[in-house]
Design a protein around this motif. Structure first.
Motif, mmCIF file in Angstrom:
data_model
loop_
_atom_site.group_PDB
_atom_site.id
_atom_site.type_symbol
_atom_site.label_atom_id
_atom_site.label_comp_id
_atom_site.label_asym_id
_atom_site.label_seq_id
_atom_site.Cartn_x
_atom_site.Cartn_y
_atom_site.Cartn_z
ATOM 1 N N MET A 173 10.821 -3.213 100.927
ATOM 2 C CA MET A 173 10.999 -3.337 99.481
ATOM 3 C C MET A 173 11.795 -4.579 99.091
ATOM 4 S SD MET A 173 9.772 -1.016 97.398
ATOM 5 C CE MET A 173 10.771 -0.917 95.895
ATOM 6 N N MET A 174 11.643 -4.973 97.825
ATOM 7 C CA MET A 174 12.543 -5.978 97.239
ATOM 8 C C MET A 174 13.967 -5.461 97.462
ATOM 9 S SD MET A 174 10.821 -6.165 93.448
ATOM 10 C CE MET A 174 9.844 -4.676 93.364
ATOM 11 N N LYS A 176 14.970 -9.070 103.432
ATOM 12 C CA LYS A 176 14.032 -9.694 104.370
ATOM 13 C C LYS A 176 14.303 -11.196 104.545
ATOM 14 C CE LYS A 176 10.522 -8.340 101.868
ATOM 15 N NZ LYS A 176 11.065 -7.555 100.770
ATOM 16 N N ASP A 216 6.481 -15.752 100.379
ATOM 17 C CA ASP A 216 6.869 -16.136 99.006
ATOM 18 C C ASP A 216 7.120 -17.639 98.902
ATOM 19 O OD1 ASP A 216 6.644 -13.653 97.897
ATOM 20 O OD2 ASP A 216 8.790 -13.245 97.770
ATOM 21 N N ILE A 230 8.361 -17.855 91.858
ATOM 22 C CA ILE A 230 7.527 -16.635 91.790
ATOM 23 C C ILE A 230 7.464 -16.084 90.350
ATOM 24 C CG2 ILE A 230 7.226 -14.267 92.686
ATOM 25 C CD1 ILE A 230 6.790 -16.319 94.896
ATOM 26 N N PHE A 239 3.913 -15.541 88.220
ATOM 27 C CA PHE A 239 3.506 -14.294 87.556
ATOM 28 C C PHE A 239 3.274 -14.537 86.061
ATOM 29 C CE2 PHE A 239 3.864 -10.233 90.047
ATOM 30 C CZ PHE A 239 4.077 -10.784 91.293
ATOM 31 N N PHE A 252 -1.282 -14.394 92.136
ATOM 32 C CA PHE A 252 -0.199 -14.389 93.129
ATOM 33 C C PHE A 252 -0.665 -13.654 94.390
ATOM 34 C CE2 PHE A 252 3.183 -11.987 95.200
ATOM 35 C CZ PHE A 252 4.012 -13.017 95.606
ATOM 36 N N ARG A 253 -1.290 -12.482 94.221
ATOM 37 C CA ARG A 253 -1.734 -11.693 95.383
ATOM 38 C C ARG A 253 -2.785 -12.446 96.195
ATOM 39 N NH1 ARG A 253 2.474 -8.634 95.979
ATOM 40 N NH2 ARG A 253 2.948 -7.378 94.170
ATOM 41 N N GLU A 303 -0.982 -15.014 98.127
ATOM 42 C CA GLU A 303 -0.182 -14.343 99.168
ATOM 43 C C GLU A 303 -1.085 -14.016 100.371
ATOM 44 O OE1 GLU A 303 1.184 -10.326 98.090
ATOM 45 O OE2 GLU A 303 3.198 -10.926 98.695
ATOM 46 N N GLY A 355 6.628 -10.786 101.262
ATOM 47 C CA GLY A 355 7.031 -10.226 99.969
ATOM 48 C C GLY A 355 6.823 -8.716 100.027
ATOM 49 N N GLY A 356 7.548 -7.987 99.180
ATOM 50 C CA GLY A 356 7.502 -6.520 99.216
ATOM 51 C C GLY A 356 6.105 -5.924 99.033
ATOM 52 N N GLY A 357 5.220 -6.668 98.352
ATOM 53 C CA GLY A 357 3.897 -6.119 98.058
ATOM 54 C C GLY A 357 2.828 -6.485 99.083
ATOM 55 N N ARG A 370 12.763 -11.092 90.092
ATOM 56 C CA ARG A 370 11.709 -10.158 90.480
ATOM 57 C C ARG A 370 10.866 -9.819 89.252
ATOM 58 N NH1 ARG A 370 15.829 -9.736 94.697
ATOM 59 N NH2 ARG A 370 14.596 -9.721 96.593
ATOM 60 N N PRO A 371 9.712 -10.487 89.096
ATOM 61 C CA PRO A 371 8.908 -10.268 87.888
ATOM 62 C C PRO A 371 8.522 -8.806 87.689
ATOM 63 C CG PRO A 371 7.713 -11.610 89.524
ATOM 64 C CD PRO A 371 9.121 -11.494 89.989
ATOM 65 N N LEU A 372 8.325 -8.074 88.780
ATOM 66 C CA LEU A 372 7.890 -6.679 88.631
ATOM 67 C C LEU A 372 8.978 -5.800 88.023
ATOM 68 C CD1 LEU A 372 5.897 -6.026 91.946
ATOM 69 C CD2 LEU A 372 5.016 -6.603 89.691
ATOM 70 N N ARG A 422 5.250 2.819 97.725
ATOM 71 C CA ARG A 422 5.170 1.915 98.886
ATOM 72 C C ARG A 422 5.667 2.514 100.201
ATOM 73 N NH1 ARG A 422 6.407 -3.588 96.640
ATOM 74 N NH2 ARG A 422 4.706 -3.926 95.133
HETATM 75 C C1 S3P Z 1 7.086 -8.400 95.215
HETATM 76 C C2 S3P Z 1 8.206 -8.777 95.928
HETATM 77 C C3 S3P Z 1 8.749 -10.135 95.885
HETATM 78 C C4 S3P Z 1 7.660 -11.146 95.525
HETATM 79 C C5 S3P Z 1 6.982 -10.737 94.267
HETATM 80 C C6 S3P Z 1 6.311 -9.357 94.383
HETATM 81 C C7 S3P Z 1 6.613 -6.998 95.305
HETATM 82 O O1 S3P Z 1 9.303 -10.493 97.150
HETATM 83 O O2 S3P Z 1 6.714 -11.254 96.557
HETATM 84 O O3 S3P Z 1 7.932 -10.728 93.234
HETATM 85 O O4 S3P Z 1 5.460 -6.726 94.945
HETATM 86 O O5 S3P Z 1 7.390 -6.138 95.777
HETATM 87 P P1 S3P Z 1 10.661 -9.805 97.728
HETATM 88 O O6 S3P Z 1 10.249 -8.542 98.407
HETATM 89 O O7 S3P Z 1 11.193 -10.821 98.673
HETATM 90 O O8 S3P Z 1 11.553 -9.574 96.558
#
Ligand code: S3P
Length: 184
Positions: free
Chosen positions: A13-14, A18, A37, A48, A52, A60-61, A64, A82-84, A121-123, A140
């Motif tokens: 996770m964010m 990491k 990232d 980032i 977004f 972005f995806r 990535e 990245g977390g996603g 963190r845009p999300l 997740r």
């Molecule tokens: C994201 C996590 C971010 C970055 C983006 C989306 C996510 O990275 O890739 O903002 O979907 O969890 P970190 O996990 O380094 O914050």
């Protein structure tokens, strides 16, 4: 310290730490560090949050996933994601082939506190970031658990302690055989 085995892939996770743990591992092992990232950000030439805002999450995806594809080289590295990253099956399959998957986990409140320290963190730019984080966390966790070879709870550890824990656990991981459930 030299690692004898595949690349080390950090997922989670964010707020799991990491990027900073990746830098500690880079220093301790002398291996090159690759960060999805950072790669995406330098491809777009913007941060980032700007990606977004200007291009949307889908673009972005896509970038990535392209960064993960470009990492599939037969060289031992530290890979920070990245977390996603786990949202796309293609990424998961490639990362599993690249190395040992290390899941940096933690208690939800601690991860949220760390993730919301900076507004990058845009999300989490929502009306209720705490609730949003909780929804992402719930959605997740099973994805991380499914792909992880090793799990480290980072809640009460410093980045250095986490990197030591990873290296010590990796000493016990046989790269040729994956356990069905992540080690703890
Ligand atoms: C994201 C996590 C971010 C970055 C983006 C989306 C996510 O990275 O890739 O903002 O979907 O969890 P970190 O996990 O380094 O914050």
């Amino acid at each position: 310290m030299k690692i004898h085995g595949p690349s080390i892939v950090l997922i989670g996770m964010m707020g799991a730490g990491k990027s900073s743990v990746g830098r500690c591992l880079e220093r301790r092992t002398g291996l090159t560090l690759l960060d999805t990232d950072e790669i995406v950000s330098s491809k777009f030439g913007m941060s980032i949050p700007e990606i977004f805002a200007k291009h949307g999450e889908n673009k972005f995806r896509e970038a990535e996933a392209k960064a993960v594809r470009a990492m599939a080289i037969p060289k031992k590295t530290i890979i920070v994601t990245g977390g996603g990253i786990v949202l796309q099956q293609e990424n998961v399959e490639l990362l599993r082939r690249m190395g040992v998957i290390v899941w940096l986990d933690g208690n939800e409140d601690t991860l949220f506190a760390r993730a919301s320290r900076r507004r990058n963190r845009p999300l989490l730019q929502t009306k209720n970031p705490r609730r949003t984080f909780s929804q992402i966390f719930d959605a997740r966790r099973s994805l991380y658990a499914d792909i992880a070879d090793v799990r480290v709870d980072t809640s009460v550890l410093t980045d250095e302690e986490v990197s030591v824990a990873i290296l010590s656990k990796l000493g016990k991981v046989n790269p040729g055989s994956r356990s069905p459930s992540p080690a703890t």
